[in-house]
Design an enzyme around this catalytic site. Structure first.
Site, PDB file in Angstrom:
ATOM      1  CD  GLU A  99      44.948  52.092  71.759  1.00 22.73           C
ATOM      2  OE1 GLU A  99      44.887  51.948  70.639  1.00 22.73           O
ATOM      3  OE2 GLU A  99      44.918  51.148  72.600  1.00 22.73           O
ATOM      4  CG  HIS A 104      36.841  56.639  68.202  1.00 21.29           C
ATOM      5  ND1 HIS A 104      37.758  57.572  68.617  1.00 21.29           N
ATOM      6  CD2 HIS A 104      37.117  55.461  68.815  1.00 21.29           C
ATOM      7  CE1 HIS A 104      38.581  56.943  69.399  1.00 21.29           C
ATOM      8  NE2 HIS A 104      38.207  55.774  69.521  1.00 21.29           N
ATOM      9  CG  HIS A 106      35.360  51.246  69.588  1.00 21.77           C
ATOM     10  ND1 HIS A 106      36.242  50.717  68.867  1.00 21.77           N
ATOM     11  CD2 HIS A 106      35.478  52.193  70.193  1.00 21.77           C
ATOM     12  CE1 HIS A 106      37.332  51.227  69.371  1.00 21.77           C
ATOM     13  NE2 HIS A 106      37.076  52.349  70.173  1.00 21.77           N
TER      14      HIS A 106
HETATM   15  P1  5GP Z   1      40.299  53.707  70.947  1.00 23.34           P
HETATM   16  O1  5GP Z   1      41.025  52.915  71.934  1.00 23.34           O
HETATM   17  O2  5GP Z   1      41.031  55.040  70.654  1.00 23.34           O
HETATM   18  O3  5GP Z   1      38.832  53.724  71.577  1.00 23.34           O
HETATM   19  O4  5GP Z   1      40.048  52.837  69.654  1.00 23.34           O
HETATM   20  C1  5GP Z   1      41.071  53.436  68.526  1.00 23.34           C
HETATM   21  C2  5GP Z   1      40.569  52.450  67.578  1.00 23.34           C
HETATM   22  O5  5GP Z   1      41.114  52.724  66.142  1.00 23.34           O
HETATM   23  C3  5GP Z   1      41.208  50.920  67.905  1.00 23.34           C
HETATM   24  O6  5GP Z   1      40.594  50.045  67.976  1.00 23.34           O
HETATM   25  C4  5GP Z   1      42.306  50.973  66.689  1.00 23.34           C
HETATM   26  O7  5GP Z   1      42.264  49.296  66.216  1.00 23.34           O
HETATM   27  C5  5GP Z   1      41.696  51.644  65.572  1.00 23.34           C
HETATM   28  N1  5GP Z   1      42.645  52.223  64.642  1.00 23.34           N
HETATM   29  C6  5GP Z   1      43.964  52.704  65.064  1.00 23.34           C
HETATM   30  N2  5GP Z   1      44.552  53.072  63.780  1.00 23.34           N
HETATM   31  C7  5GP Z   1      43.563  52.760  62.873  1.00 23.34           C
HETATM   32  C8  5GP Z   1      43.706  52.914  61.356  1.00 23.34           C
HETATM   33  O8  5GP Z   1      44.814  53.551  60.605  1.00 23.34           O
HETATM   34  N3  5GP Z   1      42.855  52.687  60.561  1.00 23.34           N
HETATM   35  C9  5GP Z   1      41.653  51.997  61.192  1.00 23.34           C
HETATM   36  N4  5GP Z   1      40.738  51.456  60.420  1.00 23.34           N
HETATM   37  N5  5GP Z   1      41.490  51.969  62.498  1.00 23.34           N
HETATM   38  C10 5GP Z   1      42.724  52.245  63.218  1.00 23.34           C
END
Ligand code: 5GP
Length: 120
Positions: A99, A104, A106
């Site tokens: 997203e 990044h 996790h």
């Molecule tokens: P992806 O789906 O890109 O691997 O994960 C993005 C992550 O970023 C999601 O788990 C979401 O909860 C986290 N996230 C999105 N916006 C923010 C934010 O403003 N602050 C923090 N700390 N995490 C965020």
């Protein structure tokens, strides 16, 4: 894909959006996910402008790469999940469910993380 300077993690790196920091050094920042999926849910990002894992793995310098993965290990240690185990996830691109377009990883733990992937 061109790097978007307005993505939310770029804003966190610039201090425009607050985050609950776990650690920060020259190459990486680790902070708590805003919507934790497990008791421990930390995000680790490199300071450089890399949209996803492929970009990072192919364009980041060896020092950036070593620094980043050391920070991942250090953040896991700080979170206290090394003994009990944890999972690293790097969603990449559309099918990977990424997203935020800044690479990044996790760190998920603090209890059983569950099946590796959802089965359709
Ligand atoms: P992806 O789906 O890109 O691997 O994960 C993005 C992550 O970023 C999601 O788990 C979401 O909860 C986290 N996230 C999105 N916006 C923010 C934010 O403003 N602050 C923090 N700390 N995490 C965020």
């Amino acid at each position: 894909m061109a790097y978007d300077d307005n993505n939310v993690f770029a804003k966190i790196l610039r201090g425009e959006i607050p985050s609950k920091k776990v650690l920060e050094d020259a190459h990486a920042l680790a902070f708590h996910d805003i919507h934790p999926a497990r008791p421990v849910h930390i995000l680790v990002i490199p300071k450089g402008k890399y949209t996803d894992f492929t970009e990072f793995a192919t364009r980041a310098t060896p020092a950036e790469q070593t620094g980043f993965w050391s920070a991942v290990a250090e953040a896991a240690k700080k979170a206290g999940v090394v003994e009990t185990g944890y999972r690293l996830v790097a969603n990449t691109g559309a099918n990977g469910g990424q997203e935020v377009p800044h690479f990044h990883v996790h760190i998920l733990g603090g209890g059983r993380v569950g099946p590796m992937v959802a089965r359709d």
